[in-house]
Design a protein around this motif. Structure first.
Motif, mmCIF file in Angstrom:
data_model
loop_
_atom_site.group_PDB
_atom_site.id
_atom_site.type_symbol
_atom_site.label_atom_id
_atom_site.label_comp_id
_atom_site.label_asym_id
_atom_site.label_seq_id
_atom_site.Cartn_x
_atom_site.Cartn_y
_atom_site.Cartn_z
ATOM 1 N N ARG A 4 6.536 -1.556 0.801
ATOM 2 C CA ARG A 4 6.468 -2.615 -0.201
ATOM 3 C C ARG A 4 6.279 -3.984 0.455
ATOM 4 O O ARG A 4 5.528 -4.821 -0.050
ATOM 5 C CB ARG A 4 7.736 -2.612 -1.053
ATOM 6 C CG ARG A 4 7.842 -1.419 -1.974
ATOM 7 C CD ARG A 4 9.040 -1.536 -2.887
ATOM 8 N NE ARG A 4 9.125 -0.398 -3.789
ATOM 9 C CZ ARG A 4 10.063 -0.250 -4.707
ATOM 10 N NH1 ARG A 4 11.010 -1.179 -4.829
ATOM 11 N NH2 ARG A 4 10.084 0.799 -5.504
ATOM 12 N N ARG A 32 2.651 -4.318 1.633
ATOM 13 C CA ARG A 32 1.682 -4.495 0.549
ATOM 14 C C ARG A 32 1.886 -5.804 -0.204
ATOM 15 O O ARG A 32 0.949 -6.330 -0.809
ATOM 16 C CB ARG A 32 1.750 -3.317 -0.428
ATOM 17 C CG ARG A 32 1.165 -2.046 0.153
ATOM 18 C CD ARG A 32 1.281 -0.887 -0.807
ATOM 19 N NE ARG A 32 0.697 -1.130 -2.122
ATOM 20 C CZ ARG A 32 -0.597 -1.104 -2.417
ATOM 21 N NH1 ARG A 32 -1.483 -0.837 -1.455
ATOM 22 N NH2 ARG A 32 -1.036 -1.315 -3.644
ATOM 23 N N SER A 33 3.120 -6.334 -0.192
ATOM 24 C CA SER A 33 3.410 -7.552 -0.953
ATOM 25 C C SER A 33 3.285 -8.820 -0.128
ATOM 26 O O SER A 33 2.959 -9.885 -0.667
ATOM 27 C CB SER A 33 4.832 -7.483 -1.535
ATOM 28 O OG SER A 33 4.979 -6.405 -2.421
ATOM 29 N N LEU A 45 -3.804 -10.216 0.526
ATOM 30 C CA LEU A 45 -3.662 -9.894 -0.891
ATOM 31 C C LEU A 45 -4.993 -9.874 -1.623
ATOM 32 O O LEU A 45 -5.091 -9.345 -2.734
ATOM 33 C CB LEU A 45 -2.695 -10.878 -1.557
ATOM 34 C CG LEU A 45 -1.249 -10.823 -1.046
ATOM 35 C CD1 LEU A 45 -0.355 -11.735 -1.871
ATOM 36 C CD2 LEU A 45 -0.711 -9.399 -1.053
ATOM 37 N N VAL A 62 -2.546 -3.458 -6.749
ATOM 38 C CA VAL A 62 -1.250 -2.911 -7.142
ATOM 39 C C VAL A 62 -1.492 -1.761 -8.111
ATOM 40 O O VAL A 62 -2.187 -1.931 -9.125
ATOM 41 C CB VAL A 62 -0.382 -3.997 -7.804
ATOM 42 C CG1 VAL A 62 0.891 -3.399 -8.388
ATOM 43 C CG2 VAL A 62 -0.052 -5.086 -6.799
ATOM 44 N N GLU A 74 3.286 1.060 -9.377
ATOM 45 C CA GLU A 74 3.956 -0.079 -8.757
ATOM 46 C C GLU A 74 4.217 -1.178 -9.778
ATOM 47 O O GLU A 74 5.278 -1.805 -9.786
ATOM 48 C CB GLU A 74 3.117 -0.630 -7.608
ATOM 49 C CG GLU A 74 3.055 0.252 -6.384
ATOM 50 C CD GLU A 74 2.124 -0.308 -5.321
ATOM 51 O OE1 GLU A 74 2.538 -0.381 -4.148
ATOM 52 O OE2 GLU A 74 0.982 -0.676 -5.656
ATOM 53 N N SER A 105 6.206 -4.684 -6.751
ATOM 54 C CA SER A 105 5.369 -5.643 -6.032
ATOM 55 C C SER A 105 5.930 -7.048 -6.209
ATOM 56 O O SER A 105 6.338 -7.433 -7.308
ATOM 57 C CB SER A 105 3.926 -5.592 -6.562
ATOM 58 O OG SER A 105 3.111 -6.540 -5.911
ATOM 59 N N TYR A 106 5.978 -7.802 -5.109
ATOM 60 C CA TYR A 106 6.425 -9.198 -5.148
ATOM 61 C C TYR A 106 5.482 -10.011 -4.253
ATOM 62 O O TYR A 106 5.781 -10.331 -3.110
ATOM 63 C CB TYR A 106 7.877 -9.335 -4.689
ATOM 64 C CG TYR A 106 8.288 -8.377 -3.573
ATOM 65 C CD1 TYR A 106 8.113 -8.721 -2.230
ATOM 66 C CD2 TYR A 106 8.833 -7.134 -3.867
ATOM 67 C CE1 TYR A 106 8.479 -7.860 -1.220
ATOM 68 C CE2 TYR A 106 9.211 -6.267 -2.852
ATOM 69 C CZ TYR A 106 9.029 -6.629 -1.535
ATOM 70 O OH TYR A 106 9.393 -5.774 -0.531
ATOM 71 N N PRO A 107 4.297 -10.358 -4.778
ATOM 72 C CA PRO A 107 3.242 -10.969 -3.949
ATOM 73 C C PRO A 107 3.693 -12.254 -3.266
ATOM 74 O O PRO A 107 4.360 -13.101 -3.865
ATOM 75 C CB PRO A 107 2.132 -11.266 -4.967
ATOM 76 C CG PRO A 107 2.420 -10.383 -6.133
ATOM 77 C CD PRO A 107 3.899 -10.214 -6.176
ATOM 78 N N VAL A 160 0.834 -10.350 -11.121
ATOM 79 C CA VAL A 160 -0.040 -9.195 -10.927
ATOM 80 C C VAL A 160 -0.860 -9.000 -12.195
ATOM 81 O O VAL A 160 -0.302 -8.750 -13.269
ATOM 82 C CB VAL A 160 0.780 -7.916 -10.622
ATOM 83 C CG1 VAL A 160 -0.148 -6.730 -10.420
ATOM 84 C CG2 VAL A 160 1.664 -8.127 -9.402
#
Length: 697
Positions: free
Chosen positions: A79, A82-83, A88, A93, A97, A103-105, A144
């Motif tokens: 995570r 990917r976040s 990005l 996502v 997810e 997800s916490y971009p 997202v």
């Protein structure tokens, strides 16, 4: 020194005195092995560049890059990569997810209060990192979304693309949109009853996954081409008129950003006739219970459930109506009582009057109406339902002593709400013989209804037969509500008591997270004591709110209790401010703990040297873990209480056992980490240990 100990000491550095208790479970690996020791000692590192290529590893969120709180700070490298670590612009996502809030971009910000309805604000809905939902900076848009594909990330930081298809709350995927062709509208005071007409062959696609309590999301594109949505509970389902969807709307909440309620206002302004630019998504969610089972699947397999109690307010009646339609259209093989407690301001605006009246006259439904304003305007059985609510309020004013004191403290003066009326009926009315074993409670309404109903039931359960629950009723409580048609997901709330956790409590719009996504201590909080099913446990639980619990008679002969003698001088330290420390141990290990007042008298004035017995209830492993935590706390305050003269011990027994190992000198700081009283290295506290510094090496 034995070869077994030598092997361990070669792997764990030469170290003042440490007593490490490794807890073993039947069938698991030997907890005296090198691998098990190293796994326990391994700290959880802060997430960073090292996570690349170590996706399965756990790590702690780096709060300089992403704020977090409590147990939500624990994540995994997949995570994090990917976040935060990934480019990005190249990440998508997945829908899983997105719906699991995994997800916490990087660069996203906590959504402002004006962007969130009350039921999805951080105190109730802390996902994904414990501080609330995340938005694109300087907007109310989710972080997202599918439309972020190809955006210039340098000009629009904190966003990431959503992979479609994805039919879930907040998604802007348009691949499953079905156009609304025509609207029929009927005004009911503050309410509006709408029938949305779509192509019949597309209607079946919309209703494919329908269940009572399901939601459809109405969508339109704003002036900038951005998808805006508003979820609504369906008033009838797959048995309804082909090509038509029924929803009930109310005034949108005030004080919110215009984009949050844009669709709700647009729907309120619709007139009967053809419409353009309005779309609907397929039905999702429904009424779930604590076992992640839908309402009717659960009822069909639970013949012991003989009554269903529905609690609702405002536009939540549409979801309740859908449940009633299915209950009556497809009756079970055994008789089922149905009770409805419904709250509204003006009885003249009561939705579904004709159907409710017919159901009451046919004996299918017991109806209680809690009207806060105009009570005149209906006749017959509906007026009787209004008077039933009025009589409850009068009984509260004149005979409150007949109700549990905790319930009375929750009741407002001069006004009664559905959740409180239900509690009164359970405590002193027609439902006082009900129990969680034979009753299913369905909740559909505004945020306040979801928040207050469990609290009211807790107050009743302290002194009624409502405590008696069975193992089949155990499960997690998940929540949701309908607020001007808005739905949500809620995590288990800290403080929900066992009587409710184990009961058949259904709430609207539920979406359970995977077990693996729940923090470990929250799992143990909810399901830790598998056999906490006895009224005796509940009595002790609630007795703590009134004062000390006196001795558990015959505890020496019980197999569900461990008793620790805690020195009088250490009780405050072990308990913590407002019981915070003891409660934390209960949460971590899934136990019930309280001090037993041995002689029934005051604990004050005993002076130094005395002790109190701390009772710990739970499974064998949970009790031992909690016991070691308490012993460790006592040793911090009074060194030598449990460790004076202690020796190593290694068990070869199968099943559950405890090993003890002694470490010396500089090993202590390495093993315990910087969060312990004795260590300075990075890492987490060793939770399965009792440590002590001796007077000499």
């Amino acid at each position: 020194m034995s070869q077994r100990r030598t092997s361990r000491m070669q792997r764990v550095m030469p170290l003042p005195l440490l007593l490490l208790a490794l807890l073993c479970v039947a069938g698991s690996e030997d907890c005296g092995s090198e691998e098990c020791v190293l796994e326990v000692l391994q700290p959880i590192r802060t997430c960073g560049e090292w996570c690349q290529g170590a996706e399965s590893a756990k790590c702690l969120i780096n709060q300089s890059l992403m704020p977090c709180r409590g147990s939500f700070c624990e994540t995994n490298c997949l995570r994090w990569s990917r976040s935060v670590l990934a480019d990005l612009r190249r990440v998508k996502v997945t829908c899983r997810e997105f719906s699991d809030f995994a997800s916490y971009p990087r660069g996203a910000l906590i959504c402002k209060e004006e962007c969130l309805l009350p039921e999805i604000r951080p105190e109730r809905y802390p996902l994904p990192t414990g501080v609330g939902l995340l938005c694109r900076p300087h907007s109310c848009d989710p972080a997202v979304q599918q439309r972020y594909k190809g955006v210039a990330w340098a000009q629009t930081p904190g966003v990431v693309e959503l992979e479609c298809p994805c039919n879930w709350f907040g998604s802007d995927c348009q691949d499953d949109w079905v156009p609304v062709l025509r609207v029929e509208k009927r005004g009911l005071g503050a309410f509006q009853l709408l029938h949305l007409h779509v192509e019949p062959h597309l209607w079946h696609r919309l209703m494919k996954d329908y269940r009572p309590g399901s939601i459809v999301r109405l969508q339109h594109l704003d002036a900038n081409g951005v998808a805006r949505e508003q979820p609504y509970a369906l008033g009838f389902g797959s048995e309804g008129a082909e090509g038509s969807l029924e929803i009930l709307t109310g005034p949108p909440p005030e004080g919110l950003n215009s984009v949050v309620v844009e669709v709700a206002h647009a729907v309120r302004k619709l007139t009967s006739g053809p419409v353009q630019g309005l779309f609907v998504n397929p039905a999702i969610a429904g009424f779930f219970n604590g076992h992640y089972r839908f309402l009717f699947e659960s009822l069909a397999s639970a013949p012991e459930v003989r009554r269903v109690v529905l609690v609702s307010s405002g536009v939540g009646l549409s979801g309740v109506k859908a449940a009633l339609l299915q209950l009556l259209a497809k009756p079970l093989d055994w008789p089922l009582e149905i009770h409805l407690f419904y709250g509204l301001r003006d009885v003249r605006d009561l939705p579904y009057k004709e159907q409710l009246e017919a159901w009451v006259l046919a004996g299918h439904l017991s109806l209680t109406l809690l009207v806060s304003g105009q009570r005149q305007g209906v006749e017959g059985v509906l007026q009787d339902a209004v008077e039933r609510g009025v009589s409850m309020a009068k009984m509260l004013a004149s005979n409150a002593d007949a109700l549990p004191a905790r319930l009375v403290q929750l009741l407002p003066s001069g006004r009664l709400y559905p959740q409180q009326a239900l509690a009164i009926e359970l405590a002193a009315g027609s439902l006082r013989s009900a129990s969680l074993r034979d009753t299913a409670v369905v909740i559909c309404g505004r945020y306040e209804l979801l928040r207050d109903t469990p609290v009211a039931l807790q107050a009743v359960s302290a002194s009624s037969v409502f405590l008696r629950v069975s193992e089949s009723e155990m499960g997690l409580l998940w929540g949701g509500s309908v607020s001007a048609g808005r739905g949500l997901l809620r995590r288990p709330r800290k403080g929900m008591l066992f009587a409710l956790r184990h009961g058949e409590l259904f709430e609207a719009l539920k979406h359970p997270l995977p077990w693996t996504d729940l923090p470990r201590h929250r799992l143990s909080t909810i399901v830790g004591i598998d056999h906490l099913l006895d009224q005796e446990y509940m009595k002790w639980l609630f007795d703590q709110l009134e004062g000390p619990v006196y001795a558990v008679h015959g505890w020496e002969d019980r197999d569900d209790i461990t008793v620790v003698d805690v020195p009088q001088d250490c009780i405050g330290y072990v308990t913590g401010n407002r019981r915070a420390a003891l409660g934390g141990i209960e949460e971590e290990w899934g136990t019930l703990m309280f001090f037993m007042n041995k002689d029934g008298g005051s604990t004050k004035g005993r002076g130094r040297g005395g002790s109190e017995q701390l009772a710990i209830f739970g499974s064998e492993r949970s009790r031992r873990g909690a016991e070691l935590k308490v012993m460790s706390a006592v040793e911090t305050k009074a060194p030598g209480t449990f460790t004076r003269g202690i020796r190593e011990k290694f068990s070869d027994e199968k099943g559950f056992s405890t090993d003890r190992m002694i470490f010396r000198d500089d090993e202590l700081s390495y093993a315990l980490g910087r969060h312990s009283p004795s260590g300075s290295k990075g890492g987490r506290r060793i939770d399965l240990s009792l440590y002590v510094k001796p007077a000499s090496g």
